[in-house]
Design an enzyme around this catalytic site. Structure first.
Site, short mmCIF file in Angstrom:
data_model
loop_
_atom_site.label_atom_id
_atom_site.label_comp_id
_atom_site.label_asym_id
_atom_site.label_seq_id
_atom_site.Cartn_x
_atom_site.Cartn_y
_atom_site.Cartn_z
N THR A 13 0.84 -1.19 0.00
CA THR A 13 0.00 0.00 0.00
C THR A 13 0.88 1.25 0.00
O THR A 13 2.05 1.20 0.34
CB THR A 13 -0.93 0.03 1.22
OG1 THR A 13 -0.15 0.24 2.41
CG2 THR A 13 -1.72 -1.26 1.35
N GLY A 14 0.28 2.37 -0.39
CA GLY A 14 1.05 3.60 -0.49
C GLY A 14 2.15 3.49 -1.52
O GLY A 14 3.26 3.96 -1.33
N SER A 17 4.36 5.89 -5.39
CA SER A 17 5.62 6.64 -5.45
C SER A 17 6.47 6.26 -4.24
O SER A 17 6.05 5.48 -3.38
CB SER A 17 5.37 8.16 -5.43
OG SER A 17 4.76 8.55 -4.21
N GLY A 18 7.67 6.80 -4.20
CA GLY A 18 8.51 6.71 -3.01
C GLY A 18 8.84 5.31 -2.55
O GLY A 18 9.11 4.40 -3.35
N GLY A 20 7.08 2.90 -1.13
CA GLY A 20 6.20 1.82 -1.53
C GLY A 20 6.47 1.34 -2.94
O GLY A 20 6.50 0.13 -3.21
N SER A 143 8.59 5.04 12.25
CA SER A 143 9.40 6.23 11.99
C SER A 143 10.30 6.49 13.18
O SER A 143 10.01 6.05 14.30
CB SER A 143 8.49 7.44 11.77
OG SER A 143 9.22 8.64 11.75
N TYR A 156 1.52 12.99 14.17
CA TYR A 156 2.27 12.00 13.39
C TYR A 156 3.10 11.12 14.32
O TYR A 156 3.09 9.88 14.17
CB TYR A 156 3.18 12.73 12.41
CG TYR A 156 4.05 11.83 11.56
CD1 TYR A 156 3.55 11.22 10.42
CD2 TYR A 156 5.39 11.60 11.89
CE1 TYR A 156 4.34 10.39 9.63
CE2 TYR A 156 6.18 10.78 11.11
CZ TYR A 156 5.66 10.18 9.98
OH TYR A 156 6.45 9.36 9.21
#
Length: 267
Positions: A13-14, A17-18, A20, A143, A156
């Protein structure tokens, strides 16, 4: 190194781009059949065009804040590829930022609904079949902020702390079924999300984009000893390893891909 996952089925998922997208690329290169997903209105079709030369890939739009979307996502993946053996949840947002006293309930709820509850929803869909087959790999994106919170992004930070706790709990609950759950914790990776952050910083300070990165590293991330942003490929390498048979004794762990940003042993 042979990761011994050729023929497995993965949902990332996600992934328009980036991190994922790069994870999907590396899984395809290992012979994994891959479904990528992102929210409606993204760039999934372009990602499929870019990645399809590497192997079998499909794309399914889904908003992970909507339970019906998550259910439909898995139904479509099952119909086209089969039950996912591997789940990588890269979907997430920076969410509500600013002074704690200025962030309202809606900002908090939106951030947590996307980052934490999105992971809850996809894990709840994926785990039963993994348990039945006695093989599963789940990687959730945490993170550095989970253990080293920053005062202007507390929603976040709290959502990522929740991801770390969720992952640890799931690893204890389902490791006995050979469903291994781990997290990867990046810091300041070159992605569209951090591009936007740095462009905003450059505009506010009247500097260039590169100068914004340089001052951010110096002022906000002094522990990042390599003095640069990480790459999506560097994060994806850690994720794909955790998805493999080479990681068959790693469960409930967190791999930091952060250039030393977290400056304590315990965090």
């Amino acid at each position: 190194m042979n990761l011994d996952i050729a023929g497995k089925i993965a949902l990332v998922t996600g992934a328009d781009s980036g991190m994922g997208k790069e994870t999907a690329r590396m899984l395809l290169q290992e012979g994994v059949r891959v479904a990528i997903s992102d929210q409606p209105g993204g760039d999934l079709d372009s990602s499929v065009e870019d990645l399809k030369a590497h192997g079998e890939i499909i794309a399914v739009e889904a908003d992970l804040t909507k339970l019906d979307d998550v259910t439909a996502l898995f139904e479509k993946v099952r119909a086209k590829l089969g039950e996912p053996d591997i789940l990588v949840n890269c979907a997430g947002v920076t969410g509500a930022t600013g002074d704690f006293l200025d962030v309202d309930d809606a900002g908090w709820q939106s951030t947590i609904d996307i980052n934490l509850m999105g992971a809850v929803r996809v894990c709840r869909e994926a785990i039963p079949a993994m348990r039945a087959s006695k093989w599963g790999r789940i990687v959730l994106m945490s993170s550095e902020d989970a253990v080293q919170p920053y005062v202007d992004e507390l929603a976040y930070c709290a959502s990522k702390a929740g991801i770390s706790s969720l992952s640890k709990g799931l690893s204890k609950a389902y490791g006995c079924d050979n469903v291994l759950v781990n997290t990867v914790s990046p810091a300041f990776i070159a992605t569209p999300m951090t591009d936007k952050m740095m462009q905003k910083r450059a505009d506010e300070n009247g500097t260039s984009f590169d100068e914004a990165i340089e001052t951010f590293l110096k002022e906000e991330r002094p522990g990042m000893t390599l003095k640069r942003r990480g790459t999506a490929e560097e994060v994806a390498s850690a994720i794909v390893f955790l998805c493999s048979e080479r990681a068959s004794f790693i469960n409930g762990a967190d791999i930091r891909v952060d250039s030393g940003s977290v400056m304590t042993v315990a965090g």
